[in-house]
Design an enzyme around this catalytic site. Structure first.
Site, PDB file in Angstrom:
ATOM      1  CG  HIS A  73      37.204  39.938  40.969  1.00 20.02           C
ATOM      2  ND1 HIS A  73      36.521  41.068  41.357  1.00 20.02           N
ATOM      3  CD2 HIS A  73      36.935  39.784  39.651  1.00 20.02           C
ATOM      4  CE1 HIS A  73      35.878  41.587  40.335  1.00 20.02           C
ATOM      5  NE2 HIS A  73      36.111  40.820  39.276  1.00 20.02           N
TER       6      HIS A  73
ATOM      7  CG  HIS B 158      38.085  38.356  36.044  1.00 21.35           C
ATOM      8  ND1 HIS B 158      38.419  39.507  36.723  1.00 21.35           N
ATOM      9  CD2 HIS B 158      39.257  37.703  35.823  1.00 21.35           C
ATOM     10  CE1 HIS B 158      39.736  39.545  36.905  1.00 21.35           C
ATOM     11  NE2 HIS B 158      40.261  38.464  36.368  1.00 21.35           N
TER      12      HIS B 158
END
Length: 202
Positions: free
Chosen positions: A9, A149
């Site tokens: 992200h 992540h």
């Protein structure tokens, strides 16, 4: 041949100040939004069939920006979440070094041995990430984007390559970096790792 493109992200304010997010639901900041837009333009050349994303806001926002640009559907899966860091979540690195110094040393030197109360172990993160990737590989999609992540991606890549988690800190995954894994008849091949060239392009 199937191809999986993996990205982390965009930046959040907690990334910026070094505060541990884990599964805390933090949104992208302005820099993170711009990073995601540049990533989307880069990925528009990849002919992506589907986007899988973690349900946490910073990941979903990144996936949505990409989806809006390349006109590809999104599938949300909470199994793509970041590691749950237990009582480290919300703390800064300086907090952790002060209050959990021995545990921090383990995380930096032997991360696979860290076992915080209420937290996931690294092997548990790797196992859930490998499981969802294996499920995705059994779909009809050929070119697949995964938005997840940093810790989760590093654990996954080591798992795919059958490299011991002791090497966890030997990999770096930056915000909106691109890593590409191609699945050949002989097995998975890392074609690209932690590429951020798109962030330097105007």
């Amino acid at each position: 041949m199937k191809k999986i493109i993996i990205t982390r992200h965009g930046q959040t304010n907690w990334n910026l100040i070094g505060r541990i997010q884990g599964q805390k639901d933090i949104e992208l900041n302005e820099v993170g939004i711009e990073q995601a837009k540049k990533l989307a333009l880069k990925l528009s050349k990849e002919k992506i069939d589907i986007i899988y994303t973690s349900d946490l806001k910073r990941s979903y926002q990144t996936a949505k920006i990409i989806s809006d640009t390349i006109k590809t559907n999104i599938i949300i899966d909470k199994n793509l979440r970041e590691i749950h860091f237990g009582n480290w979540q919300g703390l800064t690195l300086s907090d952790i070094k002060k209050d959990f110094n021995q545990e921090y040393i383990i995380w930096r030197t032997e991360p696979h041995k860290l076992n915080l109360p209420g937290a996931e172990r690294l092997i548990e993160v790797q196992e859930r990430m490998k499981k969802i990737i294996n499920n995705i590989l059994h779909t009809d999609y050929q070119n697949i984007l995964i938005v997840s992540h940093g810790t989760a991606i590093k654990a996954l890549i080591l798992g795919i390559l059958d490299i011991d988690l002791v090497k966890f800190n030997n990999i770096k995954i930056d915000n909106t970096s691109i890593s590409i894994i191609e699945y050949h008849s002989t097995g998975p091949v890392i074609k690209l790792l932690n590429d951020t060239c798109h962030l330097k392009e105007d």
